[in-house]
Design a protein around this motif. Structure first.
Motif, mmCIF file in Angstrom:
data_model
loop_
_atom_site.group_PDB
_atom_site.id
_atom_site.type_symbol
_atom_site.label_atom_id
_atom_site.label_comp_id
_atom_site.label_asym_id
_atom_site.label_seq_id
_atom_site.Cartn_x
_atom_site.Cartn_y
_atom_site.Cartn_z
ATOM 1 N N UNK A 1 -42.188 17.243 4.550
ATOM 2 C CA UNK A 1 -41.592 16.746 3.307
ATOM 3 C C UNK A 1 -42.028 17.526 2.077
ATOM 4 N N UNK A 2 -42.669 18.669 2.272
ATOM 5 C CA UNK A 2 -43.140 19.436 1.119
ATOM 6 C C UNK A 2 -42.023 19.854 0.162
ATOM 7 N N UNK A 3 -40.790 20.147 0.604
ATOM 8 C CA UNK A 3 -39.736 20.518 -0.358
ATOM 9 C C UNK A 3 -39.436 19.457 -1.400
ATOM 10 N N UNK A 4 -39.853 18.199 -1.182
ATOM 11 C CA UNK A 4 -39.570 17.138 -2.148
ATOM 12 C C UNK A 4 -40.701 16.960 -3.163
ATOM 13 N N UNK A 5 -41.785 17.721 -3.027
ATOM 14 C CA UNK A 5 -42.912 17.567 -3.936
ATOM 15 C C UNK A 5 -42.651 18.332 -5.232
ATOM 16 N N UNK A 6 -43.200 17.825 -6.331
ATOM 17 C CA UNK A 6 -43.160 18.536 -7.601
ATOM 18 C C UNK A 6 -41.788 18.676 -8.214
ATOM 19 N N UNK A 7 -40.919 17.665 -8.045
ATOM 20 C CA UNK A 7 -39.566 17.738 -8.579
ATOM 21 C C UNK A 7 -39.204 16.434 -9.289
ATOM 22 N N UNK A 8 -38.422 16.550 -10.353
ATOM 23 C CA UNK A 8 -37.804 15.377 -10.965
ATOM 24 C C UNK A 8 -36.637 14.968 -10.069
ATOM 25 N N UNK A 9 -36.699 13.762 -9.528
ATOM 26 C CA UNK A 9 -35.751 13.381 -8.497
ATOM 27 C C UNK A 9 -35.445 11.893 -8.619
ATOM 28 N N UNK A 10 -34.228 11.517 -8.260
ATOM 29 C CA UNK A 10 -33.841 10.107 -8.238
ATOM 30 C C UNK A 10 -34.363 9.469 -6.962
ATOM 31 N N UNK A 11 -34.953 8.297 -7.095
ATOM 32 C CA UNK A 11 -35.477 7.546 -5.961
ATOM 33 C C UNK A 11 -34.657 6.278 -5.785
ATOM 34 N N UNK A 12 -34.336 5.945 -4.536
ATOM 35 C CA UNK A 12 -33.455 4.820 -4.234
ATOM 36 C C UNK A 12 -34.171 3.804 -3.362
ATOM 37 N N UNK A 13 -33.888 2.564 -3.628
ATOM 38 C CA UNK A 13 -34.315 1.455 -2.771
ATOM 39 C C UNK A 13 -33.257 0.367 -2.891
ATOM 40 N N UNK A 14 -32.209 0.497 -2.103
ATOM 41 C CA UNK A 14 -31.074 -0.432 -2.137
ATOM 42 C C UNK A 14 -30.467 -0.455 -3.543
ATOM 43 N N UNK A 15 -30.481 -1.587 -4.244
ATOM 44 C CA UNK A 15 -29.829 -1.630 -5.556
ATOM 45 C C UNK A 15 -30.805 -1.372 -6.698
ATOM 46 N N UNK A 16 -31.905 -0.676 -6.434
ATOM 47 C CA UNK A 16 -32.844 -0.246 -7.475
ATOM 48 C C UNK A 16 -32.935 1.270 -7.411
ATOM 49 N N UNK B 1 -45.830 7.941 5.555
ATOM 50 C CA UNK B 1 -44.407 7.634 5.637
ATOM 51 C C UNK B 1 -43.567 8.816 5.151
ATOM 52 N N UNK B 2 -42.352 8.860 5.605
ATOM 53 C CA UNK B 2 -41.455 9.950 5.247
ATOM 54 C C UNK B 2 -40.837 9.717 3.877
ATOM 55 N N UNK B 3 -40.754 10.773 3.055
ATOM 56 C CA UNK B 3 -40.115 10.690 1.738
ATOM 57 C C UNK B 3 -38.875 11.569 1.664
ATOM 58 N N UNK B 4 -38.581 12.318 2.708
ATOM 59 C CA UNK B 4 -37.386 13.149 2.739
ATOM 60 C C UNK B 4 -36.359 12.566 3.687
ATOM 61 N N UNK B 5 -35.139 13.028 3.554
ATOM 62 C CA UNK B 5 -34.050 12.531 4.397
ATOM 63 C C UNK B 5 -33.031 11.762 3.594
ATOM 64 N N UNK B 6 -32.408 10.782 4.224
ATOM 65 C CA UNK B 6 -31.384 9.996 3.557
ATOM 66 C C UNK B 6 -32.024 8.934 2.665
ATOM 67 N N UNK B 7 -31.385 8.658 1.543
ATOM 68 C CA UNK B 7 -31.879 7.637 0.625
ATOM 69 C C UNK B 7 -31.688 6.254 1.235
ATOM 70 N N UNK B 8 -32.639 5.383 0.998
ATOM 71 C CA UNK B 8 -32.569 4.004 1.490
ATOM 72 C C UNK B 8 -31.672 3.225 0.536
ATOM 73 N N UNK B 9 -30.401 3.185 0.831
ATOM 74 C CA UNK B 9 -29.447 2.499 -0.030
ATOM 75 C C UNK B 9 -28.260 2.061 0.809
ATOM 76 N N UNK B 10 -27.375 1.329 0.213
ATOM 77 C CA UNK B 10 -26.207 0.836 0.932
ATOM 78 C C UNK B 10 -25.601 -0.350 0.219
ATOM 79 N N UNK B 11 -24.782 -1.085 0.917
ATOM 80 C CA UNK B 11 -24.082 -2.223 0.343
ATOM 81 C C UNK B 11 -24.981 -3.456 0.356
ATOM 82 N N UNK B 12 -24.983 -4.187 -0.748
ATOM 83 C CA UNK B 12 -25.731 -5.438 -0.839
ATOM 84 C C UNK B 12 -24.786 -6.590 -0.537
ATOM 85 N N UNK B 13 -25.120 -7.376 0.466
ATOM 86 C CA UNK B 13 -24.251 -8.470 0.902
ATOM 87 C C UNK B 13 -24.575 -9.751 0.135
#
Length: 719
Positions: free
Chosen positions: A371-386, A145-157
């Motif tokens: 997706x190698x540029x995202x490896x080995x970094x302290x990074x914020x991970x998003x999953x909707x409201x988490x 699966x892809x780990x780079x690109x836009x964060x999986x987040x948005x408005x919670x209805x």
């Protein structure tokens, strides 16, 4: 598919089937028209882990305790039933490698043991050798699966009823629900019945599931095709990638699926990791793990090979989840979990594989290079409201770096793990602004991890002080002196933190008590108010209890300091004694060494004697065989000698008969008859003379030779 999964069994735990079952259509028949009479759809059951106290239920596929919790078989059957152009669209979105994965039987004991080692404060596993976590590289290599690109987040209805009806054509149970029923979603994709019949092979089961799905799914492009694809993506994301513990499927991803052309731009692999972290951080009483737990399972197979739970099955296959299968175990779940904890407590540090992908060829894995540029970094991970932060600096050794002393995160800063804080917030402007700020960090691809440390000693020392009590709490092996010191340091550090926290509480209570007393003393009428007196008494009582607890903690702290000092001194004395052994011990060791040397010599002599005895026995056996062969040869010679004497006598008789026939002029035929009768008479006379001869004479009876195997030539004798 590995094994046979009883996905259609009832939820009563006994595996009973409904009495009324559907009649499956044969290949080539059209879709069934009796859909209203079909029994209710049986969903994929959740794989719940037995409680910690269960000891009498073995875990293994023979009793079907491990049923497919993710509904993997049905998802693969529907994927195989999709038209070719739909599969090409999924391939372009980046789901192709993930959907081609084969099912992996769940390693329930391993997942439960790892869950008990999870620290929700820093989102990492606590082991005797330090922190360990699954990283974005693990997600990409194991799942594809892809780990780079836009964060999986948005408005919670607050309600998903409208998008579900508009985009999926289904109904949502409950106005405020974010879940859609698995049964209706499964039926809308053509899989009305997911029962696995008795005696049916896995290939037959998958074949009729795929046929049912292919008969319902649209094959011409249009709005219906897009609706089918959204339904399937909701099933994949809500049941596999962001799986729930129950049967309903999450539909929070629907706003991101409205524009199908942008679905492939989102980092679904990063959302999978966030969802798994959030599930691991739940209460230890919950024995189930939501999310895509095969990632955690294969991650342990690669990084902790000493556990011996995974078996390689397809070398060179990608994604890497294809290469493993679960090694079944018939022990009870609690026993397996205990054994895994014991192994984790005793694994040598050198057996831990921090970087198992070194040397792995990435030619067949283009998603890794992407997706190698995202490896080995302290990074914020998003999953909707988490939203969580991936603390890659805690596992710097995965990058080939030494561990530096870092500030271990704690819950005192609420932004470290805001998942629970933001859970349930609906269409709030602050939430949207906050997510936008965090997306800036995501777009910058995080902060690259670096370390200037030259060794791991400082990190280990700080780790022992911070987590020593937690790491060694469940071990059953006796700790070495260094382990005891580290454990005491960890307990002492924890006690100091509790003391400081309690001191703050005492100070606050005392301040409130002083403020209440000042209020009582400042108003003359307040002396007669019973409410102020009760409040003052309660504050005084609470402050007294807090001070007592603080005093106990200080005593405990002093005891721990004393024990730590005593243990440290004892360890130093033991080290000195080990370096300077006593004379009596040296003498005893020398005598023991001499005794061992003598035993070794005696053992060598005994070994030689044993070899000589074996050689003598072998020679005796060979001599007996030779004597037996010699006796057989002598008997054969005697038989040959007797035959030669008989032949000589026969030749002599033939010669005399020829001479007599030639002198008398008897024809050959008469001569033959004469020779036959004369030879018979001669033999009779010889026999009578031998019988009349005295015993011991030369003409006495002799042992008769055995008869010749064939009559001599020319004698004319017959049987």
């Amino acid at each position: 598919m590995e094994g046979e999964h009883r996905e259609g069994q009832g939820g009563d735990g006994g595996g009973r089937r409904c009495k009324k079952t559907i009649q499956r259509r044969q290949p080539g028949e059209g879709p069934s028209t009796a859909a209203p009479e079909v029994p209710p759809v049986v969903p994929m059951e959740e794989e719940t882990m037995p409680a910690a106290g269960v000891e009498d239920e073995p875990v293994g596929p023979k009793k079907s305790e491990l049923r497919s919790r993710l509904g993997w078989a049905v998802v693969q059957a529907i994927y195989d039933g999709l038209p070719d152009f739909q599969r090409l669209r999924l391939e372009g979105m980046g789901f192709g490698p993930f959907l081609r994965l084969e099912e992996l039987a769940p390693d329930v004991a391993l997942i439960q043991a790892l869950k008990e080692r999870w620290d929700p404060e820093c989102h990492a596993f606590l082991f005797p050798w330090g922190h360990m976590i699954p990283t974005l590289e693990d997600v990409v290599r194991i799942t594809g699966l892809r780990v780079g690109g836009q964060a999986v987040t948005g408005t919670t209805y607050t309600s998903y009823q409208e998008p579900v009806e508009r985009l999926l054509g289904l109904e949502v149970r409950g106005e405020r629900s974010s879940l859609v029923q698995w049964t209706s979603l499964q039926a809308s994709l053509g899989v009305v019945n997911a029962r696995h019949q008795t005696g049916e092979s896995q290939a037959e089961y998958m074949a009729w599931l795929t046929e049912d799905a292919r008969a319902v799914l649209a094959e011409e492009e249009g709005d219906i095709v897009d609706r089918d694809l959204r339904r399937f993506l909701t099933l994949v994301i809500g049941k596999l990638i962001l799986g729930t513990r129950g049967d309903p499927v999450g539909c929070r991803c629907l706003p991101l699926l409205e524009d199908l052309s942008s679905v492939g731009n989102y980092a679904w692999g990063a959302a999978l990791l966030v969802h798994l972290f959030d599930s691991l951080g739940t209460s230890s009483r919950e024995t189930g793990v939501a999310g895509f737990f095969p990632l955690l399972q294969v991650w342990a197979y690669y990084h902790l090979p000493s556990l011996g739970h995974g078996v390689a099955r397809q070398r060179g296959a990608v994604p890497l989840l294809q290469r493993w299968r679960f090694c079944c175990n018939e022990r009870s779940l609690r026993r397996q979990v205990t054994l895994i904890h014991d192994i984790l407590d005793t694994i040598p540090f050198s057996h831990v594989r921090w970087a198992p992908y070194v040397g792995e060829s990435d030619a067949a894995q283009p998603w890794v290079e992407r997706d190698r540029p995202y490896f080995g970094r302290d990074i914020w991970l998003h999953c909707f409201n988490i939203v969580v932060q991936l603390h890659h600096r805690l596992v710097a050794r995965t990058l080939g770096l030494h561990h530096a002393v870092v500030e271990f995160p704690t819950r005192q800063r609420p932004w470290e793990r805001p998942g629970h804080s933001f859970r349930g917030i609906q269409q709030v402007t602050d939430w949207t602004v906050w997510v936008r700020e965090q997306l800036d960090d995501w777009e910058q691809r995080g902060r690259e991890v670096a370390s200037e440390a030259t060794s791991d000693e400082d990190y280990f020392r700080a780790y022992a002080r911070r987590y020593g009590a937690q790491v060694y709490k469940g071990t059953r092996r006796p700790l070495d002196p260094k382990g005891r010191i580290s454990s005491l340091e960890g307990i002492l550090h924890s006690t100091i933190q509790q003391r400081d926290d309690l001191q703050v509480v005492v100070d606050q209570l005392r301040a409130e008590l002083d403020r209440a007393q000042q209020m009582v003393g400042g108003a003359s009428s307040s002396r007669e108010d019973p409410g102020h007196s009760v409040l003052e008494g309660q504050l005084a009582s609470a402050a007294a209890r807090a001070e007592d607890a603080l005093a106990q903690l200080r005593e405990r702290e002093q005891e721990l300091r004393t024990a730590l000092a005593r243990t440290t001194t004892l360890e130093a004395e033991m080290a000195e004694l080990r370096l300077r052994p006593k004379a009596a011990e040296v003498t005893r060791w020398r005598e023991a060494a001499e005794e061992v040397s003598r035993w070794c010599q005696e053992a060598e002599a005994a070994a030689r004697w044993q070899q000589e005895a074996e050689e003598a026995a072998r020679l005796r056996t060979e001599a007996g065989d030779l004597r037996t062969q010699l006796g057989e040869e002598r008997h054969r010679c005697d038989m040959l000698r007797s035959e030669m004497k008989g032949l000589e006598r026969a030749l002599a008789l033939v010669g005399r008969s020829h001479s007599v026939a030639s002198r008398s002029g008897i024809p050959s035929g008469s001569a033959g008859h004469y020779l036959t009768s004369s030879s018979g008479r001669r033999r009779n006379e010889v026999a009578r003379r031998q019988e009349r001869a005295p015993e011991g004479s030369e003409t006495g009876p002799r042992a008769m030779a055995p008869p010749s195997p064939r009559p001599p030539e020319g004698t004319g004798e017959s049987g």
